[in-house]
Design an enzyme around this catalytic site. Sequence first.
Site, PDB file in Angstrom:
ATOM      1  N   LYS A 124       1.576   4.279  -2.661  1.00  0.00           N
ATOM      2  CA  LYS A 124       1.223   5.668  -2.309  1.00  0.00           C
ATOM      3  C   LYS A 124       2.416   6.599  -2.625  1.00  0.00           C
ATOM      4  O   LYS A 124       2.230   7.746  -2.984  1.00  0.00           O
ATOM      5  CB  LYS A 124       0.826   5.802  -0.836  1.00  0.00           C
ATOM      6  CG  LYS A 124      -0.476   5.144  -0.430  1.00  0.00           C
ATOM      7  CD  LYS A 124      -1.718   5.741  -1.067  1.00  0.00           C
ATOM      8  CE  LYS A 124      -2.185   7.036  -0.490  1.00  0.00           C
ATOM      9  NZ  LYS A 124      -3.479   7.491  -1.095  1.00  0.00           N
TER      10      LYS A 124
ATOM     11  N   TYR B  99       0.849  -1.196   0.000  1.00  0.00           N
ATOM     12  CA  TYR B  99       0.000   0.000   0.000  1.00  0.00           C
ATOM     13  C   TYR B  99       0.886   1.249   0.000  1.00  0.00           C
ATOM     14  O   TYR B  99       0.767   2.125  -0.853  1.00  0.00           O
ATOM     15  CB  TYR B  99      -0.932  -0.037   1.224  1.00  0.00           C
ATOM     16  CG  TYR B  99      -1.555   1.300   1.582  1.00  0.00           C
ATOM     17  CD1 TYR B  99      -2.656   1.778   0.885  1.00  0.00           C
ATOM     18  CD2 TYR B  99      -1.022   2.091   2.617  1.00  0.00           C
ATOM     19  CE1 TYR B  99      -3.218   3.028   1.219  1.00  0.00           C
ATOM     20  CE2 TYR B  99      -1.578   3.319   2.945  1.00  0.00           C
ATOM     21  CZ  TYR B  99      -2.682   3.777   2.243  1.00  0.00           C
ATOM     22  OH  TYR B  99      -3.236   4.997   2.562  1.00  0.00           O
TER      23      TYR B  99
HETATM   24  N1  LIG Z   1      -7.777   6.110   6.684  1.00  0.00           N
HETATM   25  C1  LIG Z   1      -6.568   6.567   7.016  1.00  0.00           C
HETATM   26  O1  LIG Z   1      -6.141   6.511   8.180  1.00  0.00           O
HETATM   27  C2  LIG Z   1      -5.713   7.199   5.967  1.00  0.00           C
HETATM   28  C3  LIG Z   1      -6.098   7.253   4.633  1.00  0.00           C
HETATM   29  N2  LIG Z   1      -5.308   7.862   3.708  1.00  0.00           N
HETATM   30  C4  LIG Z   1      -5.736   7.979   2.302  1.00  0.00           C
HETATM   31  O2  LIG Z   1      -6.992   8.650   2.300  1.00  0.00           O
HETATM   32  C5  LIG Z   1      -7.770   8.243   1.176  1.00  0.00           C
HETATM   33  C6  LIG Z   1      -9.158   7.887   1.643  1.00  0.00           C
HETATM   34  O3  LIG Z   1      -9.068   6.822   2.574  1.00  0.00           O
HETATM   35  P1  LIG Z   1     -10.370   6.248   3.308  1.00  0.00           P
HETATM   36  O4  LIG Z   1     -11.483   7.209   3.171  1.00  0.00           O
HETATM   37  O5  LIG Z   1      -9.909   5.789   4.622  1.00  0.00           O
HETATM   38  O6  LIG Z   1     -10.647   4.959   2.401  1.00  0.00           O
HETATM   39  P2  LIG Z   1     -12.037   4.303   1.954  1.00  0.00           P
HETATM   40  O7  LIG Z   1     -11.715   2.899   1.564  1.00  0.00           O
HETATM   41  O8  LIG Z   1     -13.100   4.530   2.942  1.00  0.00           O
HETATM   42  O9  LIG Z   1     -12.399   5.160   0.635  1.00  0.00           O
HETATM   43  C7  LIG Z   1     -11.806   4.960  -0.611  1.00  0.00           C
HETATM   44  C8  LIG Z   1     -12.898   4.895  -1.668  1.00  0.00           C
HETATM   45  O10 LIG Z   1     -12.288   4.686  -2.960  1.00  0.00           O
HETATM   46  C9  LIG Z   1     -13.010   3.647  -3.614  1.00  0.00           C
HETATM   47  N3  LIG Z   1     -12.211   2.998  -4.640  1.00  0.00           N
HETATM   48  C10 LIG Z   1     -11.302   2.010  -4.462  1.00  0.00           C
HETATM   49  N4  LIG Z   1     -10.821   1.613  -5.651  1.00  0.00           N
HETATM   50  C11 LIG Z   1     -11.439   2.373  -6.599  1.00  0.00           C
HETATM   51  C12 LIG Z   1     -11.364   2.406  -8.022  1.00  0.00           C
HETATM   52  N5  LIG Z   1     -10.589   1.576  -8.719  1.00  0.00           N
HETATM   53  N6  LIG Z   1     -12.145   3.302  -8.690  1.00  0.00           N
HETATM   54  C13 LIG Z   1     -12.973   4.129  -8.002  1.00  0.00           C
HETATM   55  N7  LIG Z   1     -13.088   4.125  -6.660  1.00  0.00           N
HETATM   56  C14 LIG Z   1     -12.327   3.256  -5.959  1.00  0.00           C
HETATM   57  C15 LIG Z   1     -13.376   2.712  -2.490  1.00  0.00           C
HETATM   58  O11 LIG Z   1     -14.355   1.761  -2.847  1.00  0.00           O
HETATM   59  P3  LIG Z   1     -14.301   0.301  -2.098  1.00  0.00           P
HETATM   60  O12 LIG Z   1     -14.554   0.591  -0.650  1.00  0.00           O
HETATM   61  O13 LIG Z   1     -15.362  -0.476  -2.771  1.00  0.00           O
HETATM   62  O14 LIG Z   1     -12.905  -0.215  -2.327  1.00  0.00           O
HETATM   63  C16 LIG Z   1     -13.878   3.719  -1.452  1.00  0.00           C
HETATM   64  O15 LIG Z   1     -15.190   4.095  -1.693  1.00  0.00           O
HETATM   65  C17 LIG Z   1      -6.995   7.111   0.529  1.00  0.00           C
HETATM   66  O16 LIG Z   1      -6.270   7.628  -0.567  1.00  0.00           O
HETATM   67  C18 LIG Z   1      -6.012   6.665   1.607  1.00  0.00           C
HETATM   68  O17 LIG Z   1      -4.826   6.163   1.019  1.00  0.00           O
HETATM   69  C19 LIG Z   1      -4.124   8.449   4.065  1.00  0.00           C
HETATM   70  C20 LIG Z   1      -3.704   8.425   5.356  1.00  0.00           C
HETATM   71  C21 LIG Z   1      -4.443   7.791   6.409  1.00  0.00           C
HETATM   72  C1  LIG Z   2      -4.794  -4.526  16.421  1.00  0.00           C
HETATM   73  C2  LIG Z   2      -4.239  -3.262  17.027  1.00  0.00           C
HETATM   74  C3  LIG Z   2      -2.809  -3.435  17.411  1.00  0.00           C
HETATM   75  C4  LIG Z   2      -4.340  -2.065  16.114  1.00  0.00           C
HETATM   76  C5  LIG Z   2      -5.766  -1.654  15.771  1.00  0.00           C
HETATM   77  C6  LIG Z   2      -5.806  -0.302  15.121  1.00  0.00           C
HETATM   78  C7  LIG Z   2      -5.268  -0.292  13.680  1.00  0.00           C
HETATM   79  C8  LIG Z   2      -6.273  -0.975  12.780  1.00  0.00           C
HETATM   80  C9  LIG Z   2      -4.969   1.159  13.246  1.00  0.00           C
HETATM   81  C10 LIG Z   2      -3.917   1.833  14.136  1.00  0.00           C
HETATM   82  C11 LIG Z   2      -3.116   2.781  13.260  1.00  0.00           C
HETATM   83  C12 LIG Z   2      -3.906   2.838  11.983  1.00  0.00           C
HETATM   84  C13 LIG Z   2      -3.300   3.369  10.734  1.00  0.00           C
HETATM   85  C14 LIG Z   2      -3.795   2.961   9.491  1.00  0.00           C
HETATM   86  C15 LIG Z   2      -4.851   1.906   9.390  1.00  0.00           C
HETATM   87  C16 LIG Z   2      -5.487   1.500  10.724  1.00  0.00           C
HETATM   88  C17 LIG Z   2      -4.447   1.404  11.823  1.00  0.00           C
HETATM   89  C18 LIG Z   2      -3.366   0.389  11.465  1.00  0.00           C
HETATM   90  C19 LIG Z   2      -3.174   3.432   8.203  1.00  0.00           C
HETATM   91  C20 LIG Z   2      -2.264   2.306   7.722  1.00  0.00           C
HETATM   92  C21 LIG Z   2      -4.230   3.723   7.130  1.00  0.00           C
HETATM   93  C22 LIG Z   2      -3.634   4.180   5.836  1.00  0.00           C
HETATM   94  C23 LIG Z   2      -2.480   5.098   5.947  1.00  0.00           C
HETATM   95  O1  LIG Z   2      -2.153   5.759   4.977  1.00  0.00           O
HETATM   96  C24 LIG Z   2      -1.655   5.142   7.170  1.00  0.00           C
HETATM   97  C25 LIG Z   2      -2.414   4.762   8.411  1.00  0.00           C
HETATM   98  C26 LIG Z   2      -1.504   4.706   9.623  1.00  0.00           C
HETATM   99  C27 LIG Z   2      -2.258   4.417  10.879  1.00  0.00           C
END
Ligand SMILES: NC(=O)C1=CN([C@@H]2O[C@H](COP(=O)(O)OP(=O)(O)OC[C@H]3O[C@@H](n4cnc5c(N)ncnc54)[C@H](OP(=O)(O)O)[C@@H]3O)[C@@H](O)[C@H]2O)C=CC1
Ligand SMILES: CC(C)CCC[C@@H](C)[C@H]1CC[C@H]2C3=C(CC[C@]12C)[C@@]1(C)CCC(=O)C[C@@H]1CC3
Length: 345
Positions: free
Chosen positions: A148, A144
């Site tokens: 990114k 992942y």
């Molecule tokens: N959550 C976090 O802690 C962090 C997230 N990010 C970044 O933030 C962004 C949003 O994350 P988050 O909201 O958590 O993720 P989600 O999975 O909730 O949202 C992503 C969305 O993109 C859709 N998607 C996936 N593949 C495609 C595709 N091929 N075409 C069109 N749509 C697609 C997913 O659909 P489906 O669910 O069906 O796959 C989903 O609806 C991402 O870029 C992630 O890398 C960065 C740092 C931390």
């Molecule tokens: C089982 C436990 C030890 C941990 C449970 C919590 C985790 C699922 C989350 C704690 C930090 C989170 C995190 C992300 C996903 C969910 C956690 C691992 C990311 C990997 C999501 C996508 C990113 O770009 C970075 C995030 C870092 C922190």
Amino acid sequence: MATRIRPSSKRCAVIGGSGFLGRHLVEKLLDRGYSVAVFDIRQSYEVPGVTFHQGDLCDQQALLPALKDVSLVFHCASPAPASDDRALFERVNIQGTQTVIKACIEARVQKLVLTSSASVVFEGTDIKNGREDLPYAKKPIDYYTQTKIVQEKLVLEACDKQKGFLTVAIRPHGIFGPRDPQLVPILVDTARRGKMKFIIGDGSNLVDFTFVENVVHGHILAAEHLRTDSPICGKPYHITNDEPIRFWDFMSEVLVGLGYAAPRYHLPYALVYGLALLLWLLSLILRPLVSFKPTFTPMRVALAGTHHYYSCERAKEDMGYKPVVSLKEGIERTVKSYPHLRHGA
Ligand SMILES: NC(=O)C1=CN([C@@H]2O[C@H](COP(=O)(O)OP(=O)(O)OC[C@H]3O[C@@H](n4cnc5c(N)ncnc54)[C@H](OP(=O)(O)O)[C@@H]3O)[C@@H](O)[C@H]2O)C=CC1
Ligand SMILES: CC(C)CCC[C@@H](C)[C@H]1CC[C@H]2C3=C(CC[C@]12C)[C@@]1(C)CCC(=O)C[C@@H]1CC3
């Protein structure tokens, strides 16, 4: 000759707008008077003021109708990190992002805001107050993160002031809030299976957890500051809560808030990381025969046992960023939003 309608600066598209962050972003954009086109592989809701376009972002022809007469695009789609599917990450985050850039240029979009991740510089070892000039991870912690990094480089390199195509990347970290599909649900599932009794390491490691509305605020500020004369063109920006917290204090506050016991017993980091690595390798070797997904993956153990917090000074200086919701309030609102995940529910 057909006249081309000049895209309105209040008309935007959110790629990934059905997801956790994307939907919060759409809601705030509507509040601020934008009209929004959502492009996503799935449609998860319906609201007035939003037009939905369902499709795969790797398909340029499917993307174009969503970008028609749009001046600003947010790209926050990605496969879930937990899918651990290398081919999927490469297809969507790398080839798909190249397609998004091409589609934006063809549709004469002026601004592209990418949701990147602060993890692009994380290699599984401590990062304290990391700034944006840290080098990209040479050994990213998973596929992942690897994709990114490439995605962020592609978007930032596409910034071209002469051609009037401006780009910026937002790097959030540990996003949490109502409707988050991963952090709180995975945590609660682990607690319900009796596996949240242990603290990995001494528990003193500081981490950024960022309330989703702050991440949204950072995206909108970036979009509104993205002009030819702005220092933000072609640059990445950390967006955090600016309140690093001990990883295990954050987990405990969420768990206790939902009625579960906080983890208490300590386990050495190296031991847990070694075991996680072994299990992960085993799951790869056995994949053709049995499929199992370990909860404690090497990536999660690294995130749970090291410092990883980032400075958001650059966002403060260049775009006047300041978190709008404190960590305390963010945790309270998050806990309240998950009545179905409460202990005994
Ligand atoms: N959550 C976090 O802690 C962090 C997230 N990010 C970044 O933030 C962004 C949003 O994350 P988050 O909201 O958590 O993720 P989600 O999975 O909730 O949202 C992503 C969305 O993109 C859709 N998607 C996936 N593949 C495609 C595709 N091929 N075409 C069109 N749509 C697609 C997913 O659909 P489906 O669910 O069906 O796959 C989903 O609806 C991402 O870029 C992630 O890398 C960065 C740092 C931390
Ligand atoms: C089982 C436990 C030890 C941990 C449970 C919590 C985790 C699922 C989350 C704690 C930090 C989170 C995190 C992300 C996903 C969910 C956690 C691992 C990311 C990997 C999501 C996508 C990113 O770009 C970075 C995030 C870092 C922190």
